[in-house]
Design an enzyme around this catalytic site. Structure first.
Site, PDB file in Angstrom:
ATOM      1  N   ARG A   1       2.234   1.548  10.580  1.00 49.56           N
ATOM      2  CA  ARG A   1       1.724   1.740   9.222  1.00 49.56           C
ATOM      3  C   ARG A   1       2.841   1.464   8.232  1.00 49.56           C
ATOM      4  O   ARG A   1       3.852   2.163   8.233  1.00 49.56           O
ATOM      5  CB  ARG A   1       1.183   3.166   9.047  1.00 49.56           C
ATOM      6  CG  ARG A   1       0.455   3.394   7.727  1.00 49.56           C
ATOM      7  CD  ARG A   1      -0.155   4.773   7.665  1.00 49.56           C
ATOM      8  NE  ARG A   1      -1.202   4.955   8.669  1.00 49.56           N
ATOM      9  CZ  ARG A   1      -2.470   4.585   8.499  1.00 49.56           C
ATOM     10  NH1 ARG A   1      -2.854   4.048   7.357  1.00 49.56           N
ATOM     11  NH2 ARG A   1      -3.349   4.771   9.447  1.00 49.56           N
TER      12      ARG A   1
ATOM     13  N   ARG B 126       0.833  -1.199   0.000  1.00 50.37           N
ATOM     14  CA  ARG B 126       0.000   0.000   0.000  1.00 50.37           C
ATOM     15  C   ARG B 126       0.867   1.247   0.000  1.00 50.37           C
ATOM     16  O   ARG B 126       1.773   1.367   0.815  1.00 50.37           O
ATOM     17  CB  ARG B 126      -0.916   0.007   1.230  1.00 50.37           C
ATOM     18  CG  ARG B 126      -1.812  -1.204   1.260  1.00 50.37           C
ATOM     19  CD  ARG B 126      -2.791  -1.178   2.415  1.00 50.37           C
ATOM     20  NE  ARG B 126      -3.616  -2.390   2.368  1.00 50.37           N
ATOM     21  CZ  ARG B 126      -4.569  -2.682   3.238  1.00 50.37           C
ATOM     22  NH1 ARG B 126      -4.842  -1.820   4.206  1.00 50.37           N
ATOM     23  NH2 ARG B 126      -5.267  -3.789   3.121  1.00 50.37           N
TER      24      ARG B 126
ATOM     25  N   ARG C  43       0.812  -5.112  13.300  1.00 46.42           N
ATOM     26  CA  ARG C  43       0.234  -4.536  14.508  1.00 46.42           C
ATOM     27  C   ARG C  43       0.032  -5.597  15.587  1.00 46.42           C
ATOM     28  O   ARG C  43       0.117  -5.291  16.774  1.00 46.42           O
ATOM     29  CB  ARG C  43      -1.088  -3.847  14.170  1.00 46.42           C
ATOM     30  CG  ARG C  43      -0.848  -2.577  13.353  1.00 46.42           C
ATOM     31  CD  ARG C  43      -2.131  -1.922  12.961  1.00 46.42           C
ATOM     32  NE  ARG C  43      -1.870  -0.811  12.055  1.00 46.42           N
ATOM     33  CZ  ARG C  43      -2.819  -0.195  11.353  1.00 46.42           C
ATOM     34  NH1 ARG C  43      -4.082  -0.601  11.466  1.00 46.42           N
ATOM     35  NH2 ARG C  43      -2.518   0.806  10.565  1.00 46.42           N
TER      36      ARG C  43
ATOM     37  N   GLU D 225      -5.995  -1.265  14.817  1.00 44.99           N
ATOM     38  CA  GLU D 225      -6.844  -2.066  13.946  1.00 44.99           C
ATOM     39  C   GLU D 225      -6.029  -3.199  13.335  1.00 44.99           C
ATOM     40  O   GLU D 225      -5.012  -2.963  12.688  1.00 44.99           O
ATOM     41  CB  GLU D 225      -7.418  -1.159  12.852  1.00 44.99           C
ATOM     42  CG  GLU D 225      -8.312  -1.872  11.883  1.00 44.99           C
ATOM     43  CD  GLU D 225      -8.589  -1.016  10.643  1.00 44.99           C
ATOM     44  OE1 GLU D 225      -8.597   0.223  10.769  1.00 44.99           O
ATOM     45  OE2 GLU D 225      -8.772  -1.602   9.571  1.00 44.99           O
TER      46      GLU D 225
ATOM     47  N   SER E 185     -10.407  -5.776   9.337  1.00 45.07           N
ATOM     48  CA  SER E 185     -11.696  -5.198   8.965  1.00 45.07           C
ATOM     49  C   SER E 185     -12.492  -6.315   8.345  1.00 45.07           C
ATOM     50  O   SER E 185     -12.078  -6.863   7.337  1.00 45.07           O
ATOM     51  CB  SER E 185     -11.520  -4.084   7.936  1.00 45.07           C
ATOM     52  OG  SER E 185     -11.225  -2.876   8.565  1.00 45.07           O
TER      53      SER E 185
END
Length: 419
Positions: free
Chosen positions: A268, A253, A382, A340, A343
């Site tokens: 990130r 990403r 994470r 997070e 999802s």
RNA sequence: GGAGAGGUGGCAGAGUGGUCGAAUGCGGCGGCCUCGAAAGCCGUUGUACCGCUUGUCGGUACCGGGGGUUCGAAUCCCUCCCUCUCCGCCA
């Protein structure tokens, strides 16, 4: 992926405009289609006549002239139609999915709802170190060299870190396998334009993707893209649904526009590893499958003993294609915030329409769109943060959760290696 | 990288300018036969869009994608993509 800015009124107005214009243009185009179709019918008729006349060796010049004139008209009509279709398509592709009725209305992340919380925040009788400090002193990650090789956001895992990361992925896959729901797949890490349009990352999120220009291929931002596209343009049979897949891939990403946010360590990254779960379900079963999928993801955290909570995203915080979405967040004791790690989304028919994934209820019925769902189960970076921070000891070592030991082959990470 | 072959319905596989949405076989579905099944026989079998008289209705489009020739293209020409075979090179 950046969520649609539902709080941004300009964005909402644009969406409404696109909806209405697409509808109006569609209605208007019906008349045009009717016209060109009847011209084509006429031409087909003339062609048949010409064939007959020619067979009798008679002169067909007049008929040919007539047909040619109609042909010109058709060409004009088709050209107009093509442009109209392109216009409608462009507008439709920019319209986000509609939230499900169970999704709370809200403008931003602040209006998300905590659905459940599991475990409790770890407490320490010493001053805990954050994951970066731990990572450095244990020699399990090397951000500087990652930056040298590729750039910031491309980490190097080393020694026990590399083994731990690989072990996590195996642990995820094996856990899913033991539950028996998912078929494991190993898929390409690059996809073509059609695929990435099919899952809805294009046209809206092109700037977040790494692209290989010469071949117009994209590095996948998530395994959702290749796995969902496995069944692109297929008609599935009712009996094989729900189809459930899981697979490991790295994810790439660009994270354009998020510089300066969560840039510390593993928070990130431009590249990270993830096991993804993807489901193709019948519309009337998709919400039940959604709950199961979310539970499959949290099950892993429970096995590991990581404190987590499940968040139901409000309408304003959901992604572009989702109809309902749960975020799973884990607790970082040193960042002192929720991270997070997954999802879990139900896209209903949003992706199925783009990718042309349908199923047939019975042989008499017309094909219907399936519902697609996906969620991480899980992403490693994470989780590593929470893992290192949660299971650290006062001497600076980190204990490995019991369930992981058979994958790592060691139970303690120390300054000198592993034990 | 060099040379060649090919992409047609769920699959296999015909079709080289009109009568072709497409033979034939397999598979699927329905029926007959049977106590039941197999075999056999008969029938049926794609998708999308438009219209209305909403019908086992009419029309249009679809033979890898795009463009062209032609009154008319699965069929001829151009171009792109993909697959396969052989040779070379390399994991």
């Amino acid at each position: 992926m950046k969520p649609l800015c539902a709080a941004d009124s300009k964005c909402v107005v644009q969406t409404m405009q696109n909806c209405w214009m697409a509808c109006l243009i569609l209605i208007a185009s019906a008349a045009l289609i009717e016209n060109t179709d009847s011209l084509k019918a006429k031409r087909n008729e003339l062609s048949a006549q010409i064939a007959e006349v020619s067979k009798r060796k008679e002169d067909a010049t007049a008929l040919k002239d007539q047909s040619r004139a109609i042909g010109d008209e058709i060409a004009h009509g088709d050209a107009d139609l093509k442009e109209i279709e392109k216009d409608i398509e462009t507008r439709l592709m920019l319209i986000p999915n509609l939230p499900h009725e169970s999704v709370p209305f809200g403008k931003s992340a602040e209006e998300n709802v905590v659905v459940r919380e599991w475990g409790k925040k770890p407490t320490f009788d010493f001053k805990p170190k954050d994951h970066l400090t731990l990572g450095k002193s244990l020699g399990i990650c090397d951000f500087e060299r990652g930056t040298k090789i590729a750039g910031s956001g491309f980490p190097v895992y080393r020694a026990a870190g590399a083994i731990l990361e690989r072990s996590l992925l195996n642990f995820f896959l094996e856990t899913h396998r033991e539950r028996g729901t998912y078929t494991e797949v190993s898929v390409p890490f690059v996809v073509n334009r059609e695929s990435i349009t099919g899952t809805g990352q294009l046209p809206k999120f092109e700037e977040d993707l790494y692209r290989c220009d010469t071949d117009d291929l994209f590095l996948i931002p998530t395994a959702e893209v290749p796995i969902t596209n496995m069944h692109r343009d297929e008609i599935l049979s009712e009996s094989e649904l729900p189809l459930c897949y899981c697979g490991y891939t790295p994810c790439f990403r660009r994270e354009a526009g998020s510089y300066g946010k969560d840039t510390r360590g593993f928070l990130r990254l431009h590249q990270f590893d993830k096991v993804e779960m993807v489901k193709f379900a019948k519309p009337d079963e998709s919400y039940a499958e959604h709950e199961k999928l979310t539970a499959d993801a949290t099950h892993i955290l429970e096995l590991l003993g990581i404190h987590y909570r499940v968040i139901l995203l409000c309408s304003g915080d959901m992604g572009f294609g989702a109809a309902k979405c749960y975020d799973i967040e884990i607790w970082s004791p040193c960042e002192e915030k929720w991270l997070e790690v997954s999802s879990c989304s139900n896209f209903e028919s949003f992706q199925a329409r783009r990718a042309g994934v349908r199923y047939r209820r019975s042989d008499n019925n017309k094909p219907e769109f399936v519902h697609t769902l996906n969620g991480s189960g899980l992403a490693t970076p994470r989780l590593l943060v929470a893992l290192l921070e949660t299971f650290q000891n006062d001497d600076g070592t980190v204990s490995i959760p019991d369930v992981l030991k058979k994958y790592t082959g060691f139970s303690l990470i120390t300054q000198n290696g592993m034990k």
